[in-house]
Design an enzyme around this catalytic site. Structure first.
Site, mmCIF file in Angstrom:
data_model
loop_
_atom_site.group_PDB
_atom_site.id
_atom_site.type_symbol
_atom_site.label_atom_id
_atom_site.label_comp_id
_atom_site.label_asym_id
_atom_site.label_seq_id
_atom_site.Cartn_x
_atom_site.Cartn_y
_atom_site.Cartn_z
ATOM 1 N N GLN A 67 0.832 -1.202 0.000
ATOM 2 C CA GLN A 67 0.000 0.000 0.000
ATOM 3 C C GLN A 67 0.865 1.250 0.000
ATOM 4 O O GLN A 67 2.079 1.167 0.151
ATOM 5 C CB GLN A 67 -0.948 -0.036 1.209
ATOM 6 C CG GLN A 67 -0.247 -0.349 2.527
ATOM 7 C CD GLN A 67 -1.091 -1.127 3.518
ATOM 8 O OE1 GLN A 67 -2.320 -1.112 3.466
ATOM 9 N NE2 GLN A 67 -0.438 -1.800 4.456
ATOM 10 N N ASP A 116 -7.515 -5.185 13.919
ATOM 11 C CA ASP A 116 -7.217 -3.747 13.827
ATOM 12 C C ASP A 116 -6.832 -3.472 12.377
ATOM 13 O O ASP A 116 -5.670 -3.243 12.054
ATOM 14 C CB ASP A 116 -6.081 -3.403 14.785
ATOM 15 C CG ASP A 116 -5.760 -1.916 14.764
ATOM 16 O OD1 ASP A 116 -6.537 -1.139 14.199
ATOM 17 O OD2 ASP A 116 -4.705 -1.543 15.315
ATOM 18 N N ASP A 152 -0.533 -12.617 5.976
ATOM 19 C CA ASP A 152 -1.929 -12.221 5.803
ATOM 20 C C ASP A 152 -2.772 -12.856 6.911
ATOM 21 O O ASP A 152 -2.693 -14.069 7.150
ATOM 22 C CB ASP A 152 -2.410 -12.690 4.418
ATOM 23 C CG ASP A 152 -3.675 -11.954 3.987
ATOM 24 O OD1 ASP A 152 -4.393 -11.427 4.880
ATOM 25 O OD2 ASP A 152 -3.953 -11.893 2.786
ATOM 26 N N GLY A 153 -3.567 -12.028 7.572
ATOM 27 C CA GLY A 153 -4.381 -12.502 8.693
ATOM 28 C C GLY A 153 -5.287 -13.667 8.336
ATOM 29 O O GLY A 153 -5.487 -14.588 9.140
ATOM 30 N N ASP A 204 0.947 -0.213 13.575
ATOM 31 C CA ASP A 204 1.500 0.935 14.306
ATOM 32 C C ASP A 204 1.865 0.583 15.751
ATOM 33 O O ASP A 204 2.607 1.310 16.397
ATOM 34 C CB ASP A 204 0.520 2.116 14.261
ATOM 35 C CG ASP A 204 -0.862 1.722 14.753
ATOM 36 O OD1 ASP A 204 -1.050 1.574 15.967
ATOM 37 O OD2 ASP A 204 -1.776 1.545 13.905
#
Ligand code: AG3
Length: 281
Positions: free
Chosen positions: A31, A156, A138-139, A86
């Site tokens: 991204q 999240d 990847d989740g 983050d």
């Protein structure tokens, strides 16, 4: 001449931040990532043109997404975080002394690296905590294939556009279900209901066939514009959501956790939903 960052999330309506200084801007493997110093919200991080977090109001979102499920559970030992590069959510999760292991699955290593560098107060050392285990991946793959089970799973994510889209699908929720221990709780960021009403109805339609207790709780986060943000809630037991105020007050008091937004009273009230949200579930 002043420079502005304009968010592009909603059609025909946007918020702008005055930029003091751009600290980082680049396309990662997944991204477009930008971190800048703003004049009014401290440092700000955006992905693909959408505000993810600001130093000034991140505490509201991260405290609510962590503490509502963890205090409702009562004895959360194993926690899984999907996304959250983050580090703000990991920081809040690790404040719970019962947590023995917090696995975090983030797709984008660059988000973790750049946030550690430019938003150090978000993770505040959490990535170096011995209880934290960071997986880059990847989740949906993790919850589909892992043989580990968790007391609490937190999503999240970004909005359901781009890499985050898969984290709002039935196959992802099925994976979450198989990775939850009995009585385990799933909570997920679910957008701003007034601006993104379909997210509430779609999420409810996909979660409710899988879990006995599905609902939403809310918090107002100024930089997620348009009113209250919803967090999805799913559990195979109706007990945790019904935790009484007395129980929440006792757990919070015993934990010695310092908060700036979360209180047991806010927690209990967060499940009270306005009619326009109830009407879409
Ligand atoms: N992830 C949630 C961003 C939601 C933005 N969406 C919106 N404004 N409707 C935040 C990541 C923080 N750890």
């Amino acid at each position: 001449m002043s420079m502005w960052f304009d968010e592009t999330l909603h059609d025909g309506y946007h918020q702008g931040f005055q930029i003091k200084e751009v600290l980082f801007e680049n396309k990662t493997d997944h991204q477009h990532l930008v971190i800048f110093e703003s004049t009014t919200f401290g440092r700000v991080m955006a992905l693909d043109g959408i505000i993810q977090t600001t130093e000034r109001d991140e505490f509201i979102y991260h405290e609510m997404l962590a503490h509502v499920p963890l205090f409702s559970h009562g004895d959360p030992k194993d926690v899984l975080i999907i996304g959250g590069g983050d580090g703000g959510l990991l920081r809040e999760v690790l404040k719970h002394p019962q947590v023995k292991k917090a696995v975090q699955v983030e797709i984008d290593q660059a988000v973790i690296d750049m946030c550690r560098q430019y938003l150090p107060n978000h993770s505040a050392g959490a990535f170096d905590d011995k209880r934290a285990e960071i997986v880059i991946g990847d989740g949906i793959d993790y919850v589909t294939n892992s043989d580990r089970q968790f007391d609490v799973i937190l999503s999240d994510s970004t909005d359901p556009i781009g890499p985050g889209e898969v984290l709002f699908t039935s196959p992802f929720y099925q994976g979450v279900k198989r990775c939850l221990k009995p009585g385990g709780i799933f909570a997920a960021q679910n957008g701003v209901a007034f601006m993104q009403p379909d997210e509430v109805s779609t999420t409810y339609r996909r979660l409710s066939p899988l879990f006995e207790d599905c609902s939403f709780f809310t918090a107002a986060v100024p930089t997620y514009v348009g009113g209250i943000m919803t967090f999805a809630w799913a559990c195979n037991d109706s007990g945790p959501r019904a935790s009484s105020l007395e129980v929440l007050q006792r757990r919070f008091g015993q934990s010695d956790i310092d908060t700036r937004y979360y209180t047991p009273e806010v927690h209990a009230g967060a499940f009270a939903l306005p009619r326009y949200i109830l009407n879409s579930i």
